[in-house]
Scaffold this motif. Structure first.
Motif, PDB file in Angstrom:
ATOM      1  N   UNK A   1     -59.519 -33.522  29.593  1.00 55.88           N
ATOM      2  CA  UNK A   1     -60.982 -33.341  29.580  1.00 55.88           C
ATOM      3  C   UNK A   1     -61.658 -34.050  28.402  1.00 55.88           C
TER       4      UNK A   1
ATOM      5  N   UNK B   1     -72.881 -42.146  21.810  1.00 49.58           N
ATOM      6  CA  UNK B   1     -71.543 -41.608  21.569  1.00 49.58           C
ATOM      7  C   UNK B   1     -71.040 -41.966  20.180  1.00 49.58           C
TER       8      UNK B   1
ATOM      9  N   UNK C   1     -74.227 -36.067  25.341  1.00 52.63           N
ATOM     10  CA  UNK C   1     -74.073 -37.398  24.763  1.00 52.63           C
ATOM     11  C   UNK C   1     -75.344 -38.212  25.002  1.00 52.63           C
TER      12      UNK C   1
ATOM     13  N   UNK D   1     -75.699 -36.422  21.050  1.00 53.29           N
ATOM     14  CA  UNK D   1     -74.509 -35.737  20.532  1.00 53.29           C
ATOM     15  C   UNK D   1     -73.338 -36.721  20.593  1.00 53.29           C
ATOM     16  N   UNK D   2     -72.546 -36.785  19.521  1.00 53.29           N
ATOM     17  CA  UNK D   2     -71.534 -37.841  19.463  1.00 53.29           C
ATOM     18  C   UNK D   2     -70.256 -37.462  20.223  1.00 53.29           C
ATOM     19  N   UNK D   3     -69.516 -38.466  20.632  1.00 45.31           N
ATOM     20  CA  UNK D   3     -68.236 -38.271  21.306  1.00 45.31           C
ATOM     21  C   UNK D   3     -67.406 -39.524  21.069  1.00 45.31           C
ATOM     22  N   UNK D   4     -66.534 -39.485  20.082  1.00 40.60           N
ATOM     23  CA  UNK D   4     -65.685 -40.640  19.802  1.00 40.60           C
ATOM     24  C   UNK D   4     -64.463 -40.171  19.029  1.00 40.60           C
ATOM     25  N   UNK D   5     -63.524 -41.067  18.806  1.00 41.05           N
ATOM     26  CA  UNK D   5     -62.327 -40.734  18.036  1.00 41.05           C
ATOM     27  C   UNK D   5     -62.279 -41.575  16.764  1.00 41.05           C
ATOM     28  N   UNK D   6     -63.441 -42.088  16.337  1.00 39.49           N
ATOM     29  CA  UNK D   6     -63.492 -43.006  15.202  1.00 39.49           C
ATOM     30  C   UNK D   6     -63.295 -42.273  13.880  1.00 39.49           C
TER      31      UNK D   6
ATOM     32  N   UNK E   1     -64.527 -41.523   9.962  1.00 39.67           N
ATOM     33  CA  UNK E   1     -65.871 -41.295   9.444  1.00 39.67           C
ATOM     34  C   UNK E   1     -66.466 -42.632   9.015  1.00 39.67           C
TER      35      UNK E   1
ATOM     36  N   UNK F   1     -69.820 -37.994   9.371  1.00 37.09           N
ATOM     37  CA  UNK F   1     -68.686 -37.415  10.089  1.00 37.09           C
ATOM     38  C   UNK F   1     -68.748 -37.823  11.553  1.00 37.09           C
ATOM     39  N   UNK F   2     -67.599 -38.076  12.146  1.00 34.51           N
ATOM     40  CA  UNK F   2     -67.522 -38.490  13.547  1.00 34.51           C
ATOM     41  C   UNK F   2     -66.634 -37.501  14.313  1.00 34.51           C
TER      42      UNK F   2
ATOM     43  N   UNK G   1     -69.051 -33.709  21.689  1.00 31.95           N
ATOM     44  CA  UNK G   1     -69.750 -33.234  22.890  1.00 31.95           C
ATOM     45  C   UNK G   1     -68.844 -32.455  23.829  1.00 31.95           C
ATOM     46  N   UNK G   2     -67.602 -32.914  24.008  1.00 37.18           N
ATOM     47  CA  UNK G   2     -66.713 -32.227  24.951  1.00 37.18           C
ATOM     48  C   UNK G   2     -66.433 -30.806  24.473  1.00 37.18           C
TER      49      UNK G   2
END
Lengths: 203, 568
Positions: free
Chosen positions: A23, A39, B193, B197-202, B204, B214-215, B219-220
């Protein structure tokens, strides 16, 4: 109870993989495809560099810039570091705490020193810390309160600055949701873009 | 009518109109009916059952049901704890967050398996992305699904006659997750998003000016945090953080999502007991209590803090400024949008905050405090709110029965001594945990040392912490330094008691009800769908809450309110 151990174990593993990996990773991929700008944090670029996010306030202190709301964020050692985007938080001062009254008093004094002609009542949002410490907005009243100082510091006509502020006022979303507000970073960038970078700025 | 109330009324209208279709949909899903999602998710559902080695129609008695729920919760506890203790060596940790201390890991694990989501830490400075996803997001789903499952068992206890089985806990968990929580979260996360609202795996982000942002995959997690009435923030400032709750629209929809499933479950209940008026009656009682609380909180926050008056601060709302009490609040939400959130989040067991409750006016802060102390039955948590309210409904028919001298019945089931004992336990255990925990805290110097505000407000901070933990809310008067061994351990015990000390009596009660015959309605039956019953139910909730907590509230927020104008 023993009968339920196998289903419990498999339910836990399967639902973890589904809700904890598939998810969030799926949403990450879709978000990147559909809303890449948001994002990644709605970043603002100037001259090829990232200078901030439109959603995260910054600490402006030069007289020629509009100032944001007070921020209670701290650094890793607990020392004050306003608008620390890596450690959000509010002051958590109670309304009855004398420290809150004192902090508000000091902020009002600082505003009056920065602009002795701004003698009117100070809008409450300009002298109270936000919940996140990263509030990107001030109220239109708080922006108008600072127009005289900014105009003098930049050597501009007050009416010109006032018009620019008015153009940056965002009303409540859909007319009813939330409050009227001004994005401080966008407003300061617009000033820079139109009238040249403020020489005294400390961003 | 002020601006804040326009938003409040729009909120109530949308909440109640969305509850209807969602409630009907959930009834269909939970009764095993087919929906438009079955062609896609059906094979996955059946695959899961095969993996677990069970059939959809395997029935469980109340003890097997309760053990199943308890087992999967404690597996979750172990998983979150281990993730936090080893995250430094695991992937998806671009900021190299270190392993978390044992006391804090235990407290956090308990907090997330009990749907409390109390946070003695700040997300962006403590947790790796893997811990947030595989630890916390998973528990956000599971604890909400658990709430729905326990409610289903109770409903079957009421509707089935002379039976023993309460359904199957695994089937209820899987169906709630697959057909309700996951699809709603999916759509909601993408909407968030779109709003910023952020959604990433980056890692900071360091800006040219030296600001660090901060990253993370926010959102999930926020979607299920809100929909599942969990409330644990991705960031320290929770929904006050612009990356967690960006626009006024995202704020409004997030507020709706707090109470959406709890309100809709009342409709689901009406469908399942084959008498929709029963669901409407419960929903009506909740709405009345909610509107009363909302009015007090909104009024107090919009008015603001009189202690600042003599300083030359303008706090009257106008077109150009929100005014009111703005300390600890975000400008884009204002006092109105913050008061509505505070009321909704504590009426439910969410505990998410978009403003710092510690800085609320005394009366504005009293409202969330008291709503939690009522046991979060005004809409309440996903599932837990309605089964909590049903406990009060049983007490209400019992009192009604005593008045007319008949054996009380609820929906055709006789309410006897055992049921009353279980209902009383479920209502009183959290109350006891609040008062005893607070009493111990004010006697222990190490606990008093955590207080950050002087005077009566300091007492409110302690009372708030215990009310929040014991009722699985998770919001805080966050100035209190709760990351100490006293509070980490003590509040963890309160959270476990507040969750399992309610779930076990509720399931035992369901196990007893399911065996009973159906008693046909007679002249002596107190109808439970009338406005009279709604009034009695509100009265019972109000009385239990008032009698138990007014002395404590008088020492905290009420005393603070009376001293506010004399602050110098």
């Amino acid at each position: 109870m023993n009968l339920q151990i196998r289903p419990a174990l498999f339910a836990f593993i399967a639902l973890s993989a589904l809700t904890g990996l598939a998810y969030p990773l799926g949403i990450t991929g879709l978000a990147r495809a559909l809303f890449p700008h948001q994002a990644e944090g709605s970043l603002v670029h100037r001259d090829g560099q990232v200078i901030g996010s439109e959603w995260i306030g910054q600490s402006f202190t030069a007289p020629g810039d509009f100032w944001g709301r007070p921020s209670a964020t701290v650094d890793a050692q607990g020392r004050p570091l306003p608008y620390n985007g890596a450690n959000s938080g509010g002051s958590n001062l109670a309304p009855s705490n004398p420290d809150l009254r004192k902090a508000v008093q000091d902020r009002i004094t600082a505003l009056r020193i920065a602009d002795p002609e701004a003698t009117g009542p100070v809008p409450v949002d300009l002298v109270t810390a936000s919940g996140s410490g990263l509030d990107p907005h001030i109220s239109p009243a708080s922006a108008f309160f600072q127009v005289h100082r900014v105009a003098v510091a930049r050597g501009l006509d007050e009416a010109t600055v006032r018009r620019l502020v008015a153009a940056h006022v965002e009303g409540p979303q859909w007319g009813v949701l939330g409050e009227s507000r001004v994005n401080v970073l966008k407003l300061n960038l617009a000033l820079d873009d139109q009238f040249g970078v403020n020489s005294q700025k400390s961003r | 009518m002020s601006h804040a109330w326009t938003q409040n009324l729009l909120y109530l209208a949308l909440l109640l109109s969305l509850a209807y279709p969602l409630g009907a949909y959930m009834a269909r899903v939970l009764e095993g009916g087919r929906t438009f999602l079955h062609p896609i998710l059906g094979p996955l559902e059946r695959g899961l059952y095969r993996l677990m080695g069970l059939r959809e129609d395997d029935e469980m008695g109340w003890k097997a049901y309760a053990w199943s729920i308890t087992l999967i919760k404690f597996l979750g506890l172990a998983a979150v704890f281990l993730l936090m203790k080893t995250q430094a060596a695991l992937p998806l940790n671009p900021e190299h967050q270190g392993n978390v201390a044992t006391g804090l890991s235990f407290n956090t694990a308990v907090s997330f398996i009990t749907n409390t989501n109390w946070q003695a830490y700040s997300g962006e400075t403590t947790l790796s992305y893997l811990t947030q996803m595989l630890g916390l997001t998973v528990q956000n789903f599971l604890s909400a699904a658990t709430g729905i499952a326990v409610l289903m068992a109770l409903v079957r206890g009421i509707t089935r006659r002379s039976a023993t089985g309460l359904g199957n806990a695994w089937v209820d968990l899987v169906r709630s997750t697959l057909y309700i929580l996951l699809p709603l979260s999916f759509v909601f996360a993408l909407f968030l998003v779109s709003q910023g609202v952020i959604q990433n795996l980056s890692a900071y982000l360091h800006t040219a000016g030296g600001q660090v942002l901060a990253m993370g995959p926010a959102a999930s997690q926020i979607a299920i945090k809100m929909i599942g009435t969990n409330g644990g923030g991705f960031f320290g400032a929770n929904a006050a953080h612009p990356f967690e709750n960006s626009s006024p629209l995202s704020n409004f929809v997030q507020m709706l999502s707090i109470l959406l499933i709890p309100a809709a479950l009342c409709v689901t209940f009406g469908h399942m007991v084959k008498d929709r008026r029963q669901g409407w009656a419960l929903l009506a009682a909740m709405t009345v209590l909610f509107v009363g609380a909302l009015a007090v909180c909104t009024q107090a926050e919009v008015k603001g803090n009189p202690a600042l008056d003599s300083l030359g601060v303008a706090r009257v709302a106008s077109l150009d400024q929100p005014g009111g009490n703005m300390e600890g609040k975000e400008l884009r939400f204002g006092p109105g949008g913050s008061a509505l959130w505070a009321t909704a989040t504590t009426a439910a067991s969410s505990g998410s905050v978009n403003a710092m409750h510690d800085s609320f006016t005394p009366l504005g802060g009293l409202v969330p405090l008291w709503l939690m102390q009522l046991g979060e039955v005004v809409f309440g948590g996903v599932g837990s709110g309605l089964y909590g309210m049903l406990m009060f409904a049983l007490v209400a028919v019992f009192i009604g029965g005593l008045m007319v001298g008949r054996t009380p019945e609820y929906l055709g089931k006789k309410v006897e001594a055992f049921e009353m004992k279980m209902a009383s336990l479920a209502i009183l255990l959290p109350c006891a945990a609040v008062l005893i925990g607070t009493a111990i805290s004010v006697l222990v110097p190490a606990a008093v040392a955590s207080v950050s505000n002087p005077g009566p407000h300091g007492f409110s901070q302690i009372l708030y912490a215990w009310s929040s933990a014991s009722n699985n809310n998770g919001s805080a008067f966050a100035g209190l330094n709760a990351n100490t061994s006293f509070y980490n351990d003590g509040l963890a015990i309160a959270m476990l008691l507040g969750r399992f000390g309610v779930i076990w009596p509720v399931l035992a009660l369901a196990g007893s009800l399911v065996k009973k015959k159906h008693t046909p309605e007679s002249l002596g039956t107190l109808p439970t769908h009338t406005s009279l019953f709604v009034g009695v139910l509100i009265g019972v909730v109000f009385l239990v809450g008032a009698l138990t907590f007014i002395p404590a509230l008088a020492l905290g927020p009420v005393a603070e309110h009376l001293t506010l104008r004399s602050i110098r």
